[in-house]
Motif scaffolding. Structure first.
Motif, PDB file in Angstrom:
ATOM      1  N   GLU A 147      -3.256  -0.826  13.039  1.00 36.90           N
ATOM      2  CA  GLU A 147      -4.319  -1.773  13.354  1.00 36.90           C
ATOM      3  C   GLU A 147      -3.855  -2.916  14.250  1.00 36.90           C
ATOM      4  O   GLU A 147      -4.616  -3.490  15.018  1.00 36.90           O
ATOM      5  N   ILE A 148      -2.600  -3.285  14.100  1.00 33.38           N
ATOM      6  CA  ILE A 148      -2.068  -4.414  14.856  1.00 33.38           C
ATOM      7  C   ILE A 148      -1.883  -4.005  16.312  1.00 33.38           C
ATOM      8  O   ILE A 148      -1.834  -2.824  16.629  1.00 33.38           O
ATOM      9  N   THR A 149      -1.832  -4.989  17.208  1.00 37.60           N
ATOM     10  CA  THR A 149      -1.541  -4.710  18.613  1.00 37.60           C
ATOM     11  C   THR A 149      -0.263  -5.440  19.002  1.00 37.60           C
ATOM     12  O   THR A 149      -0.174  -6.641  18.800  1.00 37.60           O
ATOM     13  N   SER A 189       0.796  -1.218   0.000  1.00 37.40           N
ATOM     14  CA  SER A 189       0.000   0.000   0.000  1.00 37.40           C
ATOM     15  C   SER A 189       0.833   1.275   0.000  1.00 37.40           C
ATOM     16  O   SER A 189       0.294   2.366   0.036  1.00 37.40           O
ATOM     17  N   GLU A 202      -1.335   0.607   6.799  1.00 35.16           N
ATOM     18  CA  GLU A 202      -2.530   0.442   7.622  1.00 35.16           C
ATOM     19  C   GLU A 202      -2.278  -0.519   8.780  1.00 35.16           C
ATOM     20  O   GLU A 202      -2.713  -0.305   9.903  1.00 35.16           O
ATOM     21  N   ILE A 203      -1.548  -1.576   8.505  1.00 33.93           N
ATOM     22  CA  ILE A 203      -1.324  -2.593   9.525  1.00 33.93           C
ATOM     23  C   ILE A 203      -0.613  -2.014  10.744  1.00 33.93           C
ATOM     24  O   ILE A 203      -0.813  -2.489  11.865  1.00 33.93           O
ATOM     25  N   PHE A 213       5.734 -10.779   5.283  1.00 36.27           N
ATOM     26  CA  PHE A 213       5.685 -11.077   6.717  1.00 36.27           C
ATOM     27  C   PHE A 213       6.704 -12.148   7.091  1.00 36.27           C
ATOM     28  O   PHE A 213       7.277 -12.117   8.171  1.00 36.27           O
TER      29      PHE A 213
END
Lengths: 336, 336
Positions: free
Chosen positions: B287-289, B80, B283-284, B228
């Motif tokens: 959004e990720i924790t 992205s 974006e990740i 990833f």
DNA sequence: TTTCCGGGTTCCACGGAAACG
DNA sequence: CCGTTTCCGTGGAACCCGGAA
């Protein structure tokens, strides 16, 4: 007159003069290499390269009424779902001497504008995504008669179409979950005005689970704008319908990943406590742990076929079959 | 002769006949509306719309030697990172009466081919990403003299450039980690032949940590193709250099997310056991924790400025300043 | 190789109407 | 009042570069 332009512009004429041939020979050297004697052709191309000459597509288009450029409109590059689609188009056109240009359009208005631009460019064909278009765009396409392919569409084409059945894919996912023994299956959809390739899934889900004698009331709609963040929302929503939910079908792998993150926070084991299915087979589906079971659309083939339909039409071959189904398959991973 | 084409093609001529005016008036109605009497103009545009007439850009380009189409070459839509860049370009050109077309190129060869196509189209300008190009492309651009902007480049432009300093950004990230008390900082880079906007970071890292009196030997290179999946590899690699590693700087948020997943598997707390920094503010990252601390390049502004430079040049205004620095900022989140 | 378009634009000429002397 | 200038909307001719015959 053989007059050279006063400005720096290199034209076919200048190449012809420099190579000591007529402009026609230059033209042929580029378009029909075998019509020109090899030695001559090589000298011409050599000199063209030296001068930095690139045939003027505008002039060629005008003179021949033909174009070797195809335009594709894609809705977004925000996620990776169109990557393989574009790659398929790209590689197919390259193999056939065509060229691909892309336009981005996040809305129907933008799509209409993009179509107008491409028509202004007099491209050989246009590839769209989906079957929803502005009326103005529809009539314009109709009147100009450019070859149009709708991709990610599997029926009722405007002109030609290439896609797969999201209904069949929904059915396949549901059946897989049922076979694996899940009975309290939840469905996450998008709310509001979204593309048919999403809205078709919900009725397919309902029909399919009811056919299996299961309940179809575990449904929750989320905003398409949310990515990973939609995971917690969807899980909360579905759990308030049925706290013993045992499987969840997500509209994309991104949402599915969001659900997995939320499961991690809750300490829920996947798939023991909850099975999670995604859609699109994005990279994250295989990289995350556990891997996400996902619908893999054959996007690359879709791209290839879209171009192939346009090129055949441009070459005057009218195909009987104007809708190509490129299918899909389910990639089973540890999340279900 | 006022002869109508026998085929269905709608030309300026047909519009002129239908509206009872000369072709010139049709042309003026589109290009210089104020030159034509309002009543006449409206009738002409009305009839043009009814006939589905769209001015032939090829013919116009040929006649005027001008173009209102700008071409942009982007390396990939797989992730992205270029989304905001493209959006910035798109919206800026629309506001100025220009149009943007995109070409995708995953390699320098493809970039060269894309450039050739765009030159063939005689676009008003070309926006590239990065400062690495094939020699053939360079000479072609030079010889044709099209306005060229290199984006994501912050110095030594080929023609014009817009970007930010990856060196400064690296320094900012390292300094942040040092201020937060981390001392055993690892760096993940890409191996092999990758773009300068990645390779510049490593020397900046080394210089910066050494300046702070820390050791700069915690360096591990991964394959750019991995997403990833690179996370575990990078973590393994760096831990074998220093098992007590306390912070890690990743080349993208995707890799950083991969590292987070791996930390989860190992039961490592982030940032207590290991701080993780990413790049790109995908974006990740939010959004990720835990959220990933990341470099946020001002990509939207980069896109805007790229178009603005080209449009100004096309309008004959030569700017003094050919390199625009759109800067960046660090988004601090829970991962550090 | 030559000639002749293709579809539109630039440049300039044309002619009617309003403003001026 | 009439002849002349000015303005403005419109149209004519040449030309852009390359392709078909």
């Amino acid at each position: 007159m053989t007059k050279l332009r006063p400005d720096g512009k290199v034209t076919m004429q200048s190449v012809a003069v420099a190579a000591g041939v007529s402009p026609m020979t230059v033209s042929n050297s580029f378009r029909y290499p075998q019509r020109v004697h090899e030695e001559t052709r090589e000298r011409v191309l050599q000199i063209a390269a030296e001068l930095g000459y690139v045939p003027n597509h505008a002039a060629g288009n005008l003179a021949s009424g033909q174009s070797r450029v195809i335009g594709a409109v894609i809705p977004s590059i925000k996620n990776s779902s169109f990557y393989n689609y574009v790659r398929g188009m790209q590689e197919h056109v390259a193999d056939n001497g065509y060229q691909l240009i892309l336009k981005l359009a996040d809305s129907l208005e933008q799509e209409a504008a993009a179509i107008r631009t491409l028509i202004g460019l007099r491209v050989a064909g246009i590839a769209l995504v989906g079957d929803e278009h502005e009326d103005s765009a529809r009539t314009l396409l109709k009147k100009t008669g450019v070859p149009v392919v709708e991709a990610w569409v599997h029926r009722n084409p405007f002109d030609m179409a290439v896609g797969y059945s999201t209904i069949d894919a929904t059915r396949a996912i549901v059946e897989l979950l049922i076979v694996q023994g899940y009975t309290r299956i939840g469905f996450v959809g998008y709310e509001g005005d979204v593309s048919h390739r999403f809205t078709e899934r919900l009725p397919a889900f309902i029909q399919c689970v009811e056919q299996a004698g299961l309940s179809s009331h575990r449904i929750f709609l989320i905003d398409q704008a949310h990515g990973f963040g939609a995971g917690p929302q969807a899980l909360d929503g579905l759990c308030s319908i049925d706290p013993e939910l045992d499987a969840i079908i997500c509209p994309t792998d991104i949402v599915a990943a969001g659900v997995l993150f939320e499961c991690g926070r809750r300490g829920w084991k996947v798939p023991e406590r909850l099975a999670v299915a995604g859609w699109g087979d994005y990279e994250i589906a295989s990289e995350i742990t556990p891997g996400i079971t996902s619908v893999h659309p054959h996007a690359y083939e879709m791209g290839q076929n879209a171009m192939s339909l346009i090129i055949e039409r441009a070459n005057g071959n009218t195909r009987q079959q104007v809708t190509v189904d490129t299918g899909f398959h389910i990639v089973e991973r540890a999340s279900t």
